[in-house]
Every structure is written in C-alpha cells, then in structure tokens.
Design an enzyme around this catalytic site. Sequence first.
Site, PDB file in Angstrom:
ATOM      1  N   LYS A 255       0.846  -1.188   0.000  1.00  0.00           N
ATOM      2  CA  LYS A 255       0.000   0.000   0.000  1.00  0.00           C
ATOM      3  C   LYS A 255       0.884   1.241   0.000  1.00  0.00           C
ATOM      4  O   LYS A 255       1.573   1.526   0.978  1.00  0.00           O
ATOM      5  CB  LYS A 255      -0.915   0.046   1.221  1.00  0.00           C
TER       6      LYS A 255
ATOM      7  N   CYS B 268      13.071  10.871   7.382  1.00  0.00           N
ATOM      8  CA  CYS B 268      13.026  10.312   8.743  1.00  0.00           C
ATOM      9  C   CYS B 268      14.375  10.433   9.439  1.00  0.00           C
ATOM     10  O   CYS B 268      14.440  10.556  10.665  1.00  0.00           O
ATOM     11  CB  CYS B 268      12.572   8.861   8.708  1.00  0.00           C
TER      12      CYS B 268
ATOM     13  N   GLU C 262       9.645  15.000  16.099  1.00  0.00           N
ATOM     14  CA  GLU C 262       9.959  15.046  14.676  1.00  0.00           C
ATOM     15  C   GLU C 262       9.061  16.076  13.984  1.00  0.00           C
ATOM     16  O   GLU C 262       7.835  15.962  14.021  1.00  0.00           O
ATOM     17  CB  GLU C 262       9.750  13.660  14.067  1.00  0.00           C
TER      18      GLU C 262
ATOM     19  N   GLU D 161      10.248   0.746  10.502  1.00  0.00           N
ATOM     20  CA  GLU D 161      11.223   1.827  10.310  1.00  0.00           C
ATOM     21  C   GLU D 161      10.459   3.117  10.535  1.00  0.00           C
ATOM     22  O   GLU D 161       9.637   3.521   9.718  1.00  0.00           O
ATOM     23  CB  GLU D 161      11.831   1.751   8.903  1.00  0.00           C
TER      24      GLU D 161
END
Length: 794
Positions: free
Chosen positions: A192, A300, A397, A266
């Site tokens: 996906k 990331c 983040e 991850e």
Amino acid sequence: MSIAEKFVSMEYGPAPEDPKEASLWLERHGRKFGLFIDGSWQAPAAGEYFDTLDPSNGEKLASIAQGSAADVDAAVRAARAASPKWRALTPHARARYLYALARLVQKHSRLLAVLETMDNGKPIRESRNIDIPLVARHFYHHAGWAQLIEQEFPEHEPCGVVGQIIPWNFPLLMLAWKIAPALAAGNTVVLKPAEFTPLTALVFAELCVEAGLPAGVVNIITGDGSTGEALVKHPDVDKIAFTGSTEVGRAIRSATAASHKKLSLELGGKSPFIIFEDADLDSAVEGLVDGIWFNQGQVCCAGSRLLMQESIAEPLLAKIRDRMSTLRIGAPLDKAIDIGAIVARVQLERIDRMVKQGIAEGATCWQPQVSLPARGFFYPPTLLSNVHPTSIVAQQEIFGPVLAAMTFRTPHEAVELANNTVYGLASCVWSENINVALHVAAQIKAGVVWVNCTNMFDAACGFGGYRESGYGREGGREGILEYLEPKWFKHAPKLAESNTKAPAELKEETEISAPAIDRTVKLYIGGKQARPDSGYSMGVHAADGRLLGEAPVGNRKDIRNAVEAAHKAAAWAKATAHSRAQVLYYCAENLSQRRDEIVHRLSAVVGEKQAAAEVELGIQRIFSYAAWADKFDGAVHNPPFRNIAIAMNEPVGTVGVICPNDTPLLGFLSLVLPLIAMGNTVVAVPSEKYPLITADLYQLFDTSDLTGGAVNIVTGSASQLLKTLAEHDDVDAIWCYGDEATVASAKAMSIGNLKQVWTNEGRAIDWFDASQGEGRWYLEHATQVKNIWVPYGE
C-alpha cells in the site's frame, strides 16, 4: 542582463523539466487509476476514489482508487495463490525477474523521476539523481541475493505473504526497499503506497507486467489509513513491513500482537548532527544543507538537531545563515531549485505550528529573505537557535525544513545530548580527528552514523533504528533476514497451554502457613542475593508432590531494582569479546564441577535422565556461546561511493527474559547465554516449575567472575513479572518463551517504548536439539546492526 552582469551576479535562470511524457501517461489512463490485483487492474469494490494533487500548485493530477477491506482481501488471496509457484522457482529464475525490474526502472527513469516530483513536490534533481538510481540499485543488488539465497541462507524459507506500507517522502525508493528483498527471498507482496503519493507505485505495477512477473506476486492497493489498517489486520498476512510515524508503528505493534505476523518497523527520528571545533566547517555546512534541507526536511533520518561545540557556535551559525540565503525555493520541476514543495497542506500547517511553539518555548527563529511561490505548499528553510534540549523542536519530529541548534562543550556532553530523545535512527559526526569521530559514533544510540558525510544510502548497507525509531533493517544481509524464517521454526508444533499458576492462586497459596522446608533461595540482583520486596515465598514441589523448598515471589519493585542493576553493569557491555568469552568458559568449568549435585536436585522435578541431559547440554551450550562471543563479527561494506560502511553488531541493551517452564536449567541457559555473550545485560524470570534452579545459577555466576548486574534473576509469577518488564521504559527488549496467550501479552504490553519483542510465537522449541536451541538465530536477535559510514580518498 549582459554576460558580464550574469557572471558577477551568478544568478540561475529557470531550467524547467518538461512534464509532457508524464502528462501523456496520466492521460492514457484517463487520469483515473484502479487497483493492481492478481496481475490486472480492477475497480475498487466500493467504487470510491480520491484525488492526488501536485503540491507545487495544488492542482489535481489523477483520481486514485480507495481500497477497502474487500479489496485488501482480494489482493491477499491473489498473493497467497501465487506464493507456492513463486517460491518454487529456482533462485536463478527469481534473480532474472529482479534483474528485469532493475533494467525497466532504468529504461523508464525519466518518467519515474518526473512523476515522483509532480506527486511529491521534491526537486527534480533529487528524484532524477538520487531516488531513481537507488531504486534500480536495490533491484540489481537483490537480484544477487535471489541468486544466492539457498547458498547463503540454508534451512530458511520465505515468510509467505507480506503486507507492506510505505510513506510519502520517498515513494518509489521505499517501494524498492520493501519489494526487492521480499521477492528475492521468495515472498509474495501486497503493497500500500502513501495516500499522498501513489503514482510511481502504479507505474511500477505496469513494469511488473512488462517484466512478465507472475500474476499475484506483486499487488498494489491504494487508499488511506483504513486500507493500511485492513492489510495489517488481515489474518492471512504472514509479515508486515512498515515505514512511517512512530505513532502508527505503535498502533501496528498493538494490532499484530495477538497474531504470529513477523514485524519490521522503520519509524521516526530526531537525528543529531554533531560538529566539533576541529571540523572543516565549510564541508560541515554543505553536509548540513543535505542533512536537513534535502527533500524539504521530509526525511526520517534528517539531521534536524544541530549540536555545535560551543567555541565555534557563532562563526558556524553565520556560515549556515549565509548558505541558507543562497538556497533557491520554487517549482520543483525546475532543475535549478534546491527546495521544493511540502507534500500537503496538512503537513505544511504542522510544520508552522511546531515552529511557533518552539519560538514560544524560547528559540530564536531565523529565515532567509526569500519569496515563496504564490500557489502550492512551501515553507522557507528555518534555523532555530538557542533551543533548549527539552523543547518540542528538539524532541519531536517536525518533518520539515527546520533546524534546531544547540551547543555542547565536551564529547561526553555531545553524546548525552545526541542520545537525549526517544529516537535512534541516524546521526552525523564531523571532526578532522578520526579518533574523536569514531569514539563518539560508537556511543550514539542510532542505527546509522555518518562520519564527515551525510545521507549516504546503499542497498548493501542496512538501514534502521534503535529504540522508538523501530526495529528491523532495510538493505544488506540483515534486510534479507527480515523476509526469511528458519524452516523448523515455521513448522514447529504448538506449545501446550501454560501450566503456571494464576496470580490469584499463587497469592492464596503464599498467604497460608507453609510446612517445614528443605531449601530456601533468594533473588539475584546486582550480583548479590536479595530478599523479595513482597515478603512472600512460593512452595516448590517435586514430581511426587514432596516440598523441595521455597522460592521468593518477586514483584514490581524487585524488577525495578533488577533493571537498575542491569543498567549499572555497563562494564559488561564495554568488556572485550575475549573477556566475555573467558567468563563464559569459567561458567562451563564451574557447572561441570557441580554436575552431580545439580543433576541430583533437578532430577526431583524433571527426572534423572532429563536432569543429566540438561546439565551436560548446558555445559556444551555455555561452550558454544563462549566460542561465539568473539566470532559473531560485523562486516565492512564497500558501497559504490568513496566510503566504507562498518556494520557493527551491537548489544540491544537490557533484555527481559521469560524462561521455559519444563527445562529449568537448559531453557534458562539457552536464552540468557546468547544475550550476555553479545554484551547485553539481562533480567530473567526462571522456570516457575523449578525456580530453585536460581540458587545453582547465582552460585555459578558468582564463582565465574561475571560482572555484578549482568544477569539478574527474579522468581515469581511469570505473567505478573512479564507485565512489569514489558511496560518498563528502561528495558530495551523482551525475549519471551510461553504459550500463545503469554507471547501475545508480551507484544501488546511492550508498545510503550516500542521495545523489541522476540518470542517462540507459542511454538515448541526442542532445547535438546542444538539446531533449534542455539546458534546464529539467537545471536541475530541478541544484537542490532549499526552502520558507521567513513569516507576515504581525496
């Protein structure tokens, strides 16, 4: 403007990439796309579609099918049906398919690059020069693994049907990271793509057809979060591989806890970019530009926390501001653009909101004087200085072009600041002193460390995080292992239901007057015997019902004390592998000397034949892990750059272990030994059937020079102690051997800090069989790989 004037100003003129071929591709499909299931395009079952937009101008690119649970089910059934034939192909045949995909990516590279930029908003230079070549590299590299799979991974088999969910920041590259190793290992895939960026995944589906890939081997299901949720929860999916936010990763861990799905995550990062006073500042600034403003900071592993040695802070910040003023922001299809568009309005608003909160918390904000395009989603490069280490912009983040700057004085302080987040994905260290750089790199809790370079990636080098940045690796040998399982384990029989006593039953027993006892043991914490905080003991009985003695009932406080002791035993992790091996050999020697007395005591519970086997094989197992201690080495990768990547096997940290019931000695040794051999510290809950083995174990460790706190033993109710261990934020991993309910609890209760959880999945392991009870499989889970990239040459 004359040539002379242009020479003086050095201004770039526009250099737009022609989107004609990409637009024609969209038009050929009527700008409307279905789902790719079983080798063909299908309309969504619910007939629903959503729009994907060009973030540089907000215009609609195409209508995309919204996959439902029914569509996911159809895709999984197609993948399951295709699985036997795909895995039955020869390794060479699978290698040729992967090679064909690599060649097709190269043949269609311009179309893929332009579509990626149109759908994502990243500069065309990045799509063309970085993303697409790396996509091809991954398929080439994994064609090699496909060819060698049986030679390099004997007695392993593919997981089966793999569900993969990828993010929007590197749409096609993340697809390659996931699909290439999965296919090489013999799995079939349901992938996906992100809701914001589905287009290049749909082109890839066409490449699969062009390559002649068998129908059902790769299936592409587009949709929003509900589509991904249906894939995660589908009962016929054998593994989930996810890249995305830590919050969603936590939800996936929870959703898969009661299943046997293998899981790799991850997740997010807040990577430190450390610059020492002896660094080449100009080079460091260029690395910083790549580290935080590459892909608009939507990375990331972005170097979003700048840690500067105090003595160079002001001149370094001046250089950074000067360099930021030269960055060009605009239409991402312009080849002269440095910073493109943010992927969507919702992300743009999040970036702005977090920057304002950082300013409110005391940060000083600086942005270059740049004009942003009137249309689309753009945010200027931003420098936040005077940031407090606890500020939201230093801890969370942002996923945007925002740099948070702080200072440090000593290398020790730099390491403390670098590790002062819940994340551990990547980091950079800049110093002309290689001793300082590598000394710091080894102490940073991150899966990747770049020395005097940044954002170096290659298919041969594993990528992945520590702590709440997830677990598992993408790329390299360890990346292939994510898609394989030992054959014996995949088909191991189900473990009988737990025969441990329920907590209520245990409490009732311990509160009544106990009969006279023959033997009493204590807990073992910090290298010392300790009385239980609860003040309770539990009776331990022989097979014939005789009372053999009493064992303490440990509680939450005892686990807390054991975890503290494990953390204080840092000397064990820092000891050389040779030193650890020597201690283990001493353990074997001392167990051998006490063989008869331990066999005698153990035989009252498990019988003389099993007791003798447990002690004899226990000695052998100790010898095995003493041998492995200095032989389970890392590797030095040679990526296609002027770098080497040093892949180091590092200990996971402090690990909670729930030991088997029916093999009190051998089961304990089989789980604890690989952990301590690799430098971990352990808090172990021994067999409830015979916890008196604790006395023999702590005498063994005391006489073998084991560092106090390296192994801690807390007896009691495994279910109660598991809960405390799994929920403890200072425990880095759980190894749990138990029935299906027990291991599901271990996974579900561990989501707080997303600690690694490794279990027997409710299956029986024959500890008396060395092919099941010891070896590399255990060592691979006892370590995590850190890749340290070091440049060389002129």
